[in-house]
Design an enzyme around this catalytic site. Structure first.
Site, PDB file in Angstrom:
ATOM      1  N   LYS A   9     -72.581 -56.049  -3.723  1.00  0.00           N
ATOM      2  CA  LYS A   9     -72.811 -57.452  -4.108  1.00  0.00           C
ATOM      3  C   LYS A   9     -72.720 -57.598  -5.631  1.00  0.00           C
ATOM      4  CE  LYS A   9     -75.840 -58.256  -0.100  1.00  0.00           C
ATOM      5  NZ  LYS A   9     -77.154 -58.785   0.340  1.00  0.00           N
ATOM      6  N   TYR A  49     -71.773 -65.138   5.998  1.00  0.00           N
ATOM      7  CA  TYR A  49     -73.212 -65.285   6.243  1.00  0.00           C
ATOM      8  C   TYR A  49     -73.515 -66.422   7.216  1.00  0.00           C
ATOM      9  CZ  TYR A  49     -74.570 -61.805   2.740  1.00  0.00           C
ATOM     10  OH  TYR A  49     -74.780 -60.626   2.050  1.00  0.00           O
ATOM     11  N   ASN A 112     -80.352 -57.283  -3.465  1.00  0.00           N
ATOM     12  CA  ASN A 112     -80.477 -55.994  -2.764  1.00  0.00           C
ATOM     13  C   ASN A 112     -79.165 -55.206  -2.712  1.00  0.00           C
ATOM     14  OD1 ASN A 112     -79.153 -57.384  -0.782  1.00  0.00           O
ATOM     15  ND2 ASN A 112     -80.805 -57.297   0.717  1.00  0.00           N
ATOM     16  N   HIS A 115     -74.248 -55.078   1.099  1.00  0.00           N
ATOM     17  CA  HIS A 115     -74.235 -55.543   2.492  1.00  0.00           C
ATOM     18  C   HIS A 115     -73.647 -54.446   3.374  1.00  0.00           C
ATOM     19  CE1 HIS A 115     -73.389 -57.907   6.079  1.00  0.00           C
ATOM     20  NE2 HIS A 115     -72.229 -57.264   6.105  1.00  0.00           N
ATOM     21  N   GLU A 126     -66.459 -58.670  10.678  1.00  0.00           N
ATOM     22  CA  GLU A 126     -66.480 -58.684   9.218  1.00  0.00           C
ATOM     23  C   GLU A 126     -65.243 -57.997   8.640  1.00  0.00           C
ATOM     24  OE1 GLU A 126     -71.352 -58.974   9.003  1.00  0.00           O
ATOM     25  OE2 GLU A 126     -70.391 -57.117   8.334  1.00  0.00           O
TER      26      GLU A 126
END
Ligand code: UDP
Ligand code: MG
Length: 149
Positions: A9, A49, A112, A115, A126
Site C-alpha cells: 500500500k 474494496y 497496515n 493487502h 483480485e
C-alpha cells in the site's frame, strides 16, 4: 498451482519498505509471477474494496489507496494464499504478531502496509482485476528441487 494477490500500500512504498516486504515472500520460497508499480484509480480502488462499500472506513480507505503509488504482486506456490496472510499478520498492526509484516512495521489499522487475498475465490478475482493474463509470467525457478522434496 495456487496464486495470490498482494499489494504494498502507499504507506509501504512511502516508507521505503518495498524491498523488505518483497524479500519476505522471496526468501520464504514463493515464486513471483506478476509485479507492477502503479497509481491506483478510484474505479480500481472501489472495485478492489467493493466488499467494504458499506463500512464506515470505506471512503478514507479509497482515498488512502489512491493517494500515492502501490506495488501490485502475484505470488505462486502451494498454500500461498493462507501462508501470505500469516506472513502479513492481523489487520490491526498493534495486535499483529511480531515477526509478521504488520506486526514488525505498523501501528495503525489505516496504515497496515500491505493487502493480501483472503481466500481462493478472492485471490482469483483480485488477480483478474489487477493484472491482464499476459502480464503474468509462468516460469520454473531453478531453486524448486531445493525447496520441495
Ligand atoms: N480498515 C480500516 N479500518 C478498519 C478495518 C479495515 O481502515 O476498521 C482497512 C485496512 O486497511 C484493511 C482494509 O480496510 O487492511 C481491508 O479490511 P479487511 O478487514 O479486509 O482487512 P485485511 O484483509 O486487509 O486484513
Ligand atoms: Mg481483506
Amino acid at each position: 498451482m495456487e496464486r495470490t494477490f498482494l499489494a504494498i500500500k502507499p504507506d509501504g512504498v512511502q516508507r521505503g519498505l518495498v524491498g523488505e516486504i518483497i524479500r519476505r515472500f522471496e526468501t520464504k520460497g514463493f515464486t513471483l509471477v506478476g509485479l507492477k508499480f502503479l497509481k491506483v484509480s478510484r474505479e480500481l480502488a472501489e472495485q478492489h474494496y467493493g466488499v467494504h462499500r458499506e463500512r464506515p472506513f470505506f471512503g478514507s480507505l479509497v482515498e488512502f489507496i489512491t493517494s500515492s503509488p502501490v506495488v501490485a504482486l502475484v505470488w505462486e506456490g502451494d498454500g500461498v494464499i493462507a501462508s501470505a496472510r500469516k506472513i502479513i499478520g492481523a489487520t490491526n498492526p498493534l495486535t499483529a504478531e511480531p515477526g509478521t509484516i504488520r506486526g514488525d512495521f505498523g501501528l495503525n489499522i489505516g496504515r497496515n502496509l500491505i493487502h493480501g487475498s483472503d481466500a481462493p475465490e478472492t485471490a482469483q478475482q483480485e488477480i483478474a482485476l489487477w493484472f491482464k493474463d499476459e502480464e503474468l509470467v509462468s516460469w520454473q525457478p531453478h531453486l524448486t528441487p531445493w525447496l520441495h522434496e
